[in-house]
Every structure is written in C-alpha cells, then in structure tokens.
Design a protein around this motif. Structure first.
Motif, mmCIF file in Angstrom:
data_model
loop_
_atom_site.group_PDB
_atom_site.id
_atom_site.type_symbol
_atom_site.label_atom_id
_atom_site.label_comp_id
_atom_site.label_asym_id
_atom_site.label_seq_id
_atom_site.Cartn_x
_atom_site.Cartn_y
_atom_site.Cartn_z
ATOM 1 N N HIS A 24 5.885 13.594 6.694
ATOM 2 C CA HIS A 24 6.756 12.433 6.890
ATOM 3 C C HIS A 24 5.936 11.174 7.171
ATOM 4 O O HIS A 24 5.286 11.072 8.207
ATOM 5 N N GLU A 53 5.954 12.185 2.109
ATOM 6 C CA GLU A 53 7.079 11.274 1.967
ATOM 7 C C GLU A 53 6.579 9.901 2.391
ATOM 8 O O GLU A 53 5.819 9.784 3.352
ATOM 9 N N ASP A 112 7.891 5.456 2.418
ATOM 10 C CA ASP A 112 8.994 4.499 2.254
ATOM 11 C C ASP A 112 8.497 3.313 1.448
ATOM 12 O O ASP A 112 7.447 2.749 1.755
ATOM 13 N N HIS A 161 8.130 1.151 6.532
ATOM 14 C CA HIS A 161 9.383 1.763 6.964
ATOM 15 C C HIS A 161 10.413 0.783 7.529
ATOM 16 O O HIS A 161 11.575 0.788 7.132
ATOM 17 N N GLU A 211 10.922 7.267 -0.840
ATOM 18 C CA GLU A 211 12.217 6.852 -0.295
ATOM 19 C C GLU A 211 12.399 5.354 -0.490
ATOM 20 O O GLU A 211 11.563 4.557 -0.053
ATOM 21 N N LYS A 245 13.743 1.995 0.437
ATOM 22 C CA LYS A 245 14.276 1.284 1.612
ATOM 23 C C LYS A 245 14.725 -0.093 1.140
ATOM 24 O O LYS A 245 13.892 -0.950 0.836
HETATM 25 MG MG MG Z 1 11.487 7.801 5.045
#
Ligand code: MG
Ligand code: G3P
Length: 246
Positions: free
Chosen positions: A11, A38, A40, A53, A113, A115
């Motif tokens: 993460h 992972e 962002d 993030h 991911e 954002k």
């Molecule tokens: Mg994330």
C-alpha cells in the motif's frame, strides 16, 4: 485482459520504511519481497499526473496548499522525504512516467488508484491511462486500475476498454452488482473493517475478485484469506509476504 493479482499488495509502497508513494518506497517494496504495489495518481493544476495521496501537500511534503492548485514546476521541486526521515531528504514527488519506468525495471506489478477532484475524473483518466498503456511493457503483468470514484472508473473504462478495473468502497453498497456490470469490473475493493464473509462469497460467486484495505495484522489477514479475499493492501508488505508468501 485477464487479471492475476498476488495476495499481498504493498500500500503506497512500504510506508513504514520509506515515505509513501515515492520511488524510495517502491524500491523498498522490492527489497521487502512483495511483487505488487498500489500507488495513488493525481493531477497537478497544469494536468501533470504525479504520485500523491492527499488533496493537500502539507502532510507528505514541504509544500503548502492543494496539489490540484499547484503547477508541476513547483511540485517537482518539493521534498516528499524529509517529513519521514532525514535520510530521505530531497526525495521528490514522482511523476507517473518515472514511477512506471522504475516499476518495470524492478519487475513489480501495480494497482494504480485514480485520485480525482470532482469534475476532473475524465481529465485524469484521459491523461493517465494512455500514458500507462504507452509506457508499460506488454510483457509485464497487466495492471489493475481502481478508484473510489465510479465516475473516474467509467472515464477510465472509455479509454482502456480491456483493462481490469476495480471500484473501491468503504462499505460495499447494495448496488455493487450494478457497478460491476456497468463498469465491467474485475475486482471489488472494500474496507476490511466493514467487509463480511457473506459479501466475499457473493462477489466471488458472481465471478469477481475481492481486494481489501488496509490490513496490517497477520490475524486479520488470515481471516480475510479464509473468507476467500484474493488480495490485501498492506503497509507491512515484508511481514505479510514472509508469513503468507506472495
Ligand atoms: Mg490508494
Ligand atoms: O486501494 C486501497 C487503498 O489505497 C484505498 O485507500 O486512501 O489509502 O488510497 P487510500
């Protein structure tokens, strides 16, 4: 394209050993033995995709204000390492391009991911997805694209019709099946605090995979894997890989 994900996904990299969402964090993930990270991705004011993030720059850099209101020329000079430790002083906020280059070099798979600020979902997808397609070697693991925003996943779906995608929920809503169908999802992501065994069985029964965040205790991870969860996002990838394997 079919998706193969490992049980353990790091993460934001390895955020207990290096500053989250930095190249140092991704290198540490490789050293810790995990196979996927992972991260962002978000847009600067002038629409450069960078790995970050929060909305605000303060927590994980020496910048001030909102990332979305700051131009890349300023963002690229920020220090995203000193807040974590002096040995990381000068560690930059990485661009998406730099990140993909490093992950390919390290042989790490990834979950990107999205954002997004409300209203910029399509903009982010239209920039980040084609760039990723161009830069990521086809011979490497197909990535997973995710977002808490259905609008962002829908925009990503238009740009990359055949890539595996994932909507992440805090609590899985009753309409998850509609989302899965409309957006052609491969995975449902869920906060492990609210996830139930029944939900895992239902989702897997519908032919999708389940991922769960952010799981930092071996005991909780054991329970989730027993329920059939396919992958967990964790801040302690080294510890999890040593215990569970990949
Ligand atoms: Mg994330
Ligand atoms: O995708 C799992 C996790 O990254 C979602 O939460 O806030 O850490 O991006 P967050």
């Amino acid at each position: 394209m079919s998706l193969t994900i490992p049980k353990i996904i790091a993460h934001r990299g390895s955020p207990r050993e290096a500053p989250e969402n930095t190249l140092a964090s991704f290198r540490q993930t490789k050293a810790a033995g995990a196979t996927w990270v992972e991260f962002d991705v978000a847009l600067t004011k002038d629409a450069r995709p960078v790995i970050f993030h929060d909305d605000g720059l303060e927590r994980t850099s020496n910048g001030q204000g909102l990332l979305a209101e700051t131009d890349f020329e300023i963002v690229k000079h920020l220090d995203a390492g000193s807040w974590f430790g002096n040995q990381f002083a000068g560690e930059p906020i990485p661009t998406l391009e730099e990140t993909l280059d490093l992950l390919a070099e390290l042989g790490l798979g990834f979950n990107m991911e999205l954002k997004t600020d409300p209203g910029r979902e399509a903009e982010l997808a239209k920039i980040a997805l084609p760039l990723t397609r161009d830069l990521w070697p086809e011979a490497l693991a197909v990535p997973l694209i995710s977002s808490f925003s259905r609008v962002a996943v829908a925009a990503a779906r238009e740009v990359a019709p055949d890539w595996p995608m994932d909507v992440i929920y805090d609590r899985i809503p009753p309409e998850w099946q509609r989302d899965a169908k409309t957006l052609n999802l491969a995975v449902i992501g869920a906060n492990h605090k609210h996830l139930t065994r029944e939900q895992v069985m239902e989702i897997r029964g519908a032919g999708l995979k389940v991922s769960s965040y952010t799981v930092n205790e071996i005991e909780r991870a054991t329970t989730l894997f027993q329920w059939g969860v396919d992958a967990i996002f964790t801040d302690v990838p080294g510890e999890m890989v040593r215990h569970f394997g990949y």
